[in-house]
Write a protein that holds these residues in place. Sequence first.
Motif, PDB file in Angstrom:
ATOM      1  N   PHE A   1       0.860  -1.181   0.000  1.00  0.00           N
ATOM      2  CA  PHE A   1       0.000   0.000   0.000  1.00  0.00           C
ATOM      3  C   PHE A   1       0.903   1.241   0.000  1.00  0.00           C
ATOM      4  CE2 PHE A   1      -2.859  -3.146   1.936  1.00  0.00           C
ATOM      5  CZ  PHE A   1      -3.967  -2.967   1.131  1.00  0.00           C
ATOM      6  N   VAL A   2       0.635   2.128  -0.902  1.00  0.00           N
ATOM      7  CA  VAL A   2       1.463   3.329  -1.060  1.00  0.00           C
ATOM      8  C   VAL A   2       0.564   4.567  -0.918  1.00  0.00           C
ATOM      9  CG1 VAL A   2       3.009   4.613  -2.575  1.00  0.00           C
ATOM     10  CG2 VAL A   2       3.047   2.112  -2.587  1.00  0.00           C
ATOM     11  N   ARG A   3       1.069   5.578  -0.147  1.00  0.00           N
ATOM     12  CA  ARG A   3       0.339   6.844  -0.007  1.00  0.00           C
ATOM     13  C   ARG A   3       1.286   8.016  -0.260  1.00  0.00           C
ATOM     14  NH1 ARG A   3      -2.775   8.551   5.482  1.00  0.00           N
ATOM     15  NH2 ARG A   3      -0.607   8.715   6.225  1.00  0.00           N
ATOM     16  N   ASP A   4       0.826   9.007  -1.075  1.00  0.00           N
ATOM     17  CA  ASP A   4       1.610  10.199  -1.408  1.00  0.00           C
ATOM     18  C   ASP A   4       1.475  11.215  -0.264  1.00  0.00           C
ATOM     19  OD1 ASP A   4       2.934  12.306  -2.464  1.00  0.00           O
ATOM     20  OD2 ASP A   4       1.833  12.369  -4.355  1.00  0.00           O
ATOM     21  N   MET A   5       2.607  11.579   0.384  1.00  0.00           N
ATOM     22  CA  MET A   5       2.615  12.491   1.528  1.00  0.00           C
ATOM     23  C   MET A   5       3.049  13.920   1.148  1.00  0.00           C
ATOM     24  SD  MET A   5       1.546  10.741   4.042  1.00  0.00           S
ATOM     25  CE  MET A   5       2.031  11.749   5.417  1.00  0.00           C
ATOM     26  N   THR A   6       3.076  14.235  -0.121  1.00  0.00           N
ATOM     27  CA  THR A   6       3.550  15.550  -0.561  1.00  0.00           C
ATOM     28  C   THR A   6       2.673  16.673   0.003  1.00  0.00           C
ATOM     29  OG1 THR A   6       4.399  14.579  -2.597  1.00  0.00           O
ATOM     30  CG2 THR A   6       4.085  16.983  -2.548  1.00  0.00           C
ATOM     31  N   LEU A   7       1.349  16.526  -0.084  1.00  0.00           N
ATOM     32  CA  LEU A   7       0.430  17.556   0.408  1.00  0.00           C
ATOM     33  C   LEU A   7       0.567  17.742   1.917  1.00  0.00           C
ATOM     34  CD1 LEU A   7      -1.882  19.532  -0.043  1.00  0.00           C
ATOM     35  CD2 LEU A   7      -3.482  17.593   0.176  1.00  0.00           C
ATOM     36  N   VAL A   8       0.674  16.624   2.646  1.00  0.00           N
ATOM     37  CA  VAL A   8       0.785  16.698   4.106  1.00  0.00           C
ATOM     38  C   VAL A   8       2.071  17.419   4.511  1.00  0.00           C
ATOM     39  CG1 VAL A   8       0.988  15.339   6.223  1.00  0.00           C
ATOM     40  CG2 VAL A   8      -0.640  14.666   4.445  1.00  0.00           C
ATOM     41  N   ASN A   9       3.179  17.056   3.859  1.00  0.00           N
ATOM     42  CA  ASN A   9       4.456  17.670   4.205  1.00  0.00           C
ATOM     43  C   ASN A   9       4.473  19.155   3.834  1.00  0.00           C
ATOM     44  OD1 ASN A   9       5.424  15.256   5.186  1.00  0.00           O
ATOM     45  ND2 ASN A   9       6.364  14.647   3.243  1.00  0.00           N
ATOM     46  N   THR A  10       3.810  19.490   2.721  1.00  0.00           N
ATOM     47  CA  THR A  10       3.760  20.900   2.322  1.00  0.00           C
ATOM     48  C   THR A  10       2.982  21.727   3.349  1.00  0.00           C
ATOM     49  OG1 THR A  10       3.887  20.300  -0.011  1.00  0.00           O
ATOM     50  CG2 THR A  10       3.054  22.499   0.517  1.00  0.00           C
ATOM     51  N   LEU A  11       1.838  21.181   3.806  1.00  0.00           N
ATOM     52  CA  LEU A  11       1.049  21.899   4.810  1.00  0.00           C
ATOM     53  C   LEU A  11       1.803  22.030   6.121  1.00  0.00           C
ATOM     54  CD1 LEU A  11      -2.515  20.385   4.182  1.00  0.00           C
ATOM     55  CD2 LEU A  11      -1.656  22.637   3.499  1.00  0.00           C
ATOM     56  N   ARG A  12       2.536  20.978   6.481  1.00  0.00           N
ATOM     57  CA  ARG A  12       3.316  21.061   7.718  1.00  0.00           C
ATOM     58  C   ARG A  12       4.430  22.111   7.598  1.00  0.00           C
ATOM     59  NH1 ARG A  12       3.944  14.595   9.140  1.00  0.00           N
ATOM     60  NH2 ARG A  12       1.898  14.374  10.170  1.00  0.00           N
ATOM     61  N   ALA A  13       5.027  22.206   6.440  1.00  0.00           N
ATOM     62  CA  ALA A  13       6.104  23.180   6.248  1.00  0.00           C
ATOM     63  C   ALA A  13       5.582  24.616   6.272  1.00  0.00           C
ATOM     64  CB  ALA A  13       6.813  22.899   4.930  1.00  0.00           C
ATOM     65  N   LEU A  14       4.308  24.808   5.932  1.00  0.00           N
ATOM     66  CA  LEU A  14       3.735  26.154   5.905  1.00  0.00           C
ATOM     67  C   LEU A  14       3.223  26.621   7.262  1.00  0.00           C
ATOM     68  CD1 LEU A  14       1.768  26.102   2.536  1.00  0.00           C
ATOM     69  CD2 LEU A  14       3.927  27.259   3.024  1.00  0.00           C
ATOM     70  N   ARG A  15       3.254  25.762   8.252  1.00  0.00           N
ATOM     71  CA  ARG A  15       2.709  26.149   9.555  1.00  0.00           C
ATOM     72  C   ARG A  15       3.466  27.329  10.165  1.00  0.00           C
ATOM     73  NH1 ARG A  15       2.656  20.694  12.951  1.00  0.00           N
ATOM     74  NH2 ARG A  15       4.734  20.649  11.986  1.00  0.00           N
ATOM     75  N   LEU A  16       4.785  27.276  10.235  1.00  0.00           N
ATOM     76  CA  LEU A  16       5.563  28.346  10.862  1.00  0.00           C
ATOM     77  C   LEU A  16       5.477  29.656  10.073  1.00  0.00           C
ATOM     78  CD1 LEU A  16       7.444  29.285  13.081  1.00  0.00           C
ATOM     79  CD2 LEU A  16       9.391  28.421  11.743  1.00  0.00           C
TER      80      LEU A  16
END
Length: 471
Positions: free
Chosen positions: A109-124
């Motif tokens: 099972f494979v999941r793309d985490m690009t969106l999650v990581n981008t949102l996390r990077a934009l928090r600060l």
Amino acid sequence: MAYLLHSISPQAKALTRHVLGRLLMQIAAFSVVYLALVLFFTGPVDRWIVQIGQTYAPWTYYQSPLDYFEQRGLINRSAYQTDALTEPDENDSLNNDVQIQPAPNGGVFVRDMTLVNTLRALRLPFAIALYLGILVLLFSLSLRRVLFYFDDLSLAVQRMLLEPTQEVLLPAELAITQATLEQVRSEKIAREEEARDAEKRKNELVAYLAHDIRTPLTSVIGYLDLLREEPEDDASRKKRKHYLDLAWEKSLRLNDLVNEFFEITRLNIDGNNLLIKPVNLELFVAQVLEELWPLAEEKHLRYETHVDQSLEIAVDPQQFARAFSNVVKNAIAYADEESAIEIMATLEHDAYAADMKGGGPDDDTDCNAAGNADGNLHFSPDNKMDASTPIEMVRLSVTNHGKEIAQENLERIFERFYREDQARQIARGGAGLGLSIASEIVQAHGGSIEAMSSDGKTTFILYVPHARSGK
């Protein structure tokens, strides 16, 4: 901060401290609250981001991880082995953007985490941008409040001009300006009242003068008309002389009225440029009384003087002679016939003189006197007397016996343009300006003048600086 506040007014300093202090308190309070909110919402935001990832990037089944990477164009199947990709290196940059879990049937099972990581990077960056935006909003609100102060000040000035009787009201932050405007308003009201009173007295004076000038002028015209109609013979010669004497007397009366009116006008224009000199008071009083003796003799008055031979005063002889002469004339005019005019002079110690105006540079004695520790009054070229220096003053009083002056008239008898029939009866001579002229001259010398009336006696008291040669 201290350097910036050094060169501005006290009101500007107070307002700046208030605005900046209020802004700094708001920033500090907001920063604490904002930091607490960031720490509090870090976990919930992270879970929210994960939920977004699960919604928009779900798990996808692949028979082999190679199928996913090949589908994304990240690898070439012929260049890599399957077993190398089923357990990728933890340091591989692809591990941050892809999650792989083995499936029961040998697939993955494979999941793309690009969106999650981008949102996390934009928090600060988002948190910092929101913080700065709110700071700008707080600064704008503080600046807007400062502009509101200008509106309050403008409205207060308008109200003060349109409705001067209304009290000036400003915010507490503008207390200094409010006090200043309130003082200006009070002074403005006082000046307007003084101007109205002066205008009223001036109009009354003009009316009195017009009446008093018209009275002798009418008499002169009438007597001259009688002279024209009188026949020129020896029998009427005596009558013609009588008419001429009366016309002459009325003409002198008219001339005195005009001269007295212009005397106070000239006094105001010239500005009392005094030429101060030491003057022997006994000789000075004797000279003035001798000049006025014809007036006193008409009413069979006598002089009683009590002046020390060595007593000297620091005055402008010509100007002070006008003042003293006016006071004595007033005393003679209202004295009972065959009574006494009493003149007395004494030395008053530890008195305080008002500022005196000095003389010109052409005469080495044409300057004002200044008191020092020994009580003497010395002359100096600064032409100024220190009002805080205790000096010796001479008390010169003139007393007559006659009808008393009412107390309410005593309080205003020295005012310019003030005239009260009970106190200044024009029928006894003058336009009622003599005492006003005397008051201005005495005050210009740094002295004062006052009056008292009781028990059938009226006394005018003149205080002038005492002078000693210091030899």
